[in-house]
Design an enzyme around this catalytic site. Structure first.
Site, short mmCIF file in Angstrom:
data_model
loop_
_atom_site.label_atom_id
_atom_site.label_comp_id
_atom_site.label_asym_id
_atom_site.label_seq_id
_atom_site.Cartn_x
_atom_site.Cartn_y
_atom_site.Cartn_z
N ARG A 107 54.17 32.77 61.20
CA ARG A 107 54.96 31.67 61.79
C ARG A 107 54.15 30.93 62.84
O ARG A 107 53.94 31.40 63.96
CB ARG A 107 56.25 32.25 62.38
N ASP A 110 49.38 34.23 56.12
CA ASP A 110 49.90 35.51 55.67
C ASP A 110 48.71 36.28 55.14
O ASP A 110 48.14 35.92 54.10
CB ASP A 110 50.95 35.29 54.57
N ASN A 145 45.00 42.85 63.76
CA ASN A 145 46.22 43.42 64.33
C ASN A 145 47.41 43.35 63.38
O ASN A 145 48.32 44.17 63.47
CB ASN A 145 46.54 42.67 65.64
N TYR A 191 53.44 54.71 55.49
CA TYR A 191 52.95 54.08 56.72
C TYR A 191 51.75 54.87 57.25
O TYR A 191 50.72 54.27 57.59
CB TYR A 191 54.05 53.99 57.78
N LYS A 245 47.65 53.78 57.81
CA LYS A 245 46.88 53.89 59.06
C LYS A 245 45.72 54.87 58.90
O LYS A 245 44.69 54.72 59.56
CB LYS A 245 47.82 54.27 60.22
N PHE A 270 58.18 46.72 66.70
CA PHE A 270 57.72 47.57 65.59
C PHE A 270 58.89 48.30 64.92
O PHE A 270 59.03 48.28 63.69
CB PHE A 270 56.71 48.58 66.16
C1 8X3 Z 1 53.01 53.32 65.54
C2 8X3 Z 1 53.15 54.72 65.98
O1 8X3 Z 1 54.41 56.93 65.66
O2 8X3 Z 1 55.69 54.90 65.60
O3 8X3 Z 1 51.93 53.14 64.71
O4 8X3 Z 1 54.28 55.46 63.76
S1 8X3 Z 1 54.45 55.51 65.19
#
Ligand code: 8X3
Length: 257
Positions: free
Chosen positions: A39, A64, A91, A157, A161, A194
């Protein structure tokens, strides 16, 4: 401390959270900020704040990172005075859902893998050759404690990472013999949107994540990013694993009673 004044810093996912805090932190160092997010209006809403904070200049564009051809086109189309990117902060990233793998919606996986892994790769592939050719540069990737220790209901997730951590290691190896630096910034719980994004807008559920702990703030992470970027150019900080004092790893938390 190496000066960041006038350095061109590209921050992806810069419209909020750690990305926005990173933009502000580099602005205070007098850097030139190249910002992208899906955005554009959100980026434009704090452009003046960045200039007032000390940014030498700001250039924002919509992107994007999941769209490979859009990434290539956006980097190729940068104005001449913005092309020599000194620092790339990868990021852009997100989490979606918190469910058992065998019950989860594969749509969540697509979104996380496409953004956190493939998007990071696309931007890196578009930007790093210029750094190598110019003989200077720094790639700073946003990882997580989740990439070090897998937690329940977070397999994909955590996998994205873990991929970021391994990609950062591999990129550093592949860049040996060049002066381009690679850093992975791996925070634990940070109070941003988040969790609201993870729970698709469920604010109550998101608030419970940070209940009775003192989470990191986006500014704490931005501070670490600027610290790694401002080391003397022969110093490569590989990983910054950082948590609030109330967190030991992605599984062990201390909640105040
Ligand atoms: C964010 C940390 O623990 O909420 O990457 O996955 S956690």
């Amino acid at each position: 401390m190496a000066s960041l004044t006038g350095k061109i810093v590209l921050v992806t996912g810069a419209s909020a959270g750690i990305g926005k805090a990173t933009a502000i932190a580099f602005a205070k160092e007098g850097s030139r900020l190249l910002l992208c997010a899906r955005r554009l209006d959100k980026l434009q809403s704090f452009q003046q704040e960045l200039l007032s904070a000390g940014a030498e200049a700001v250039h924002a564009f919509a992107l994007d990172v999941r769209d490979h051809s859009a990434v290539d086109a956006a980097i190729a189309a940068l104005p001449a005075n913005w092309q020599k990117i000194d620092i790339l902060v990868n990021n852009a990233g997100l989490s979606r859902g918190l469910s058992k793998l065998h019950e989860d919606d594969p749509e969540n996986w697509e979104e996380m893998i496409d953004t956190n892994v493939k998007g990071l790769l696309y931007v890196t592939r578009a930007v790093v050759p210029g750094m190598v050719a110019r003989g200077e540069g720094h790639v700073i990737n946003l990882g997580s404690t989740a990439g070090h220790l897998t937690y329940a209901n977070g397999a994909v997730y955590c996998a994205t990472k873990a991929a970021e951590r391994v990609i950062s290691e591999g990129l550093k190896i592949d860049l040996m013999g060049t002066p381009v630096r690679v850093t992975s910034i791996d925070p634990g719980m940070v109070e941003t949107d988040f969790s609201v994004i993870r729970f698709r807008g469920d604010e109550d559920k998101a608030a419970k994540v940070y209940q009775n702990i003192t989470p990191l703030q986006a500014e704490d992470v931005a501070d670490a990013i600027v610290w790694t970027a401002s080391r003397p150019v022969h110093v490569n900080i590989h990983t910054v694993l950082m948590t609030t004092i109330d967190q030991a790893n992605s599984m062990v938390l201390h909640r105040h009673s």
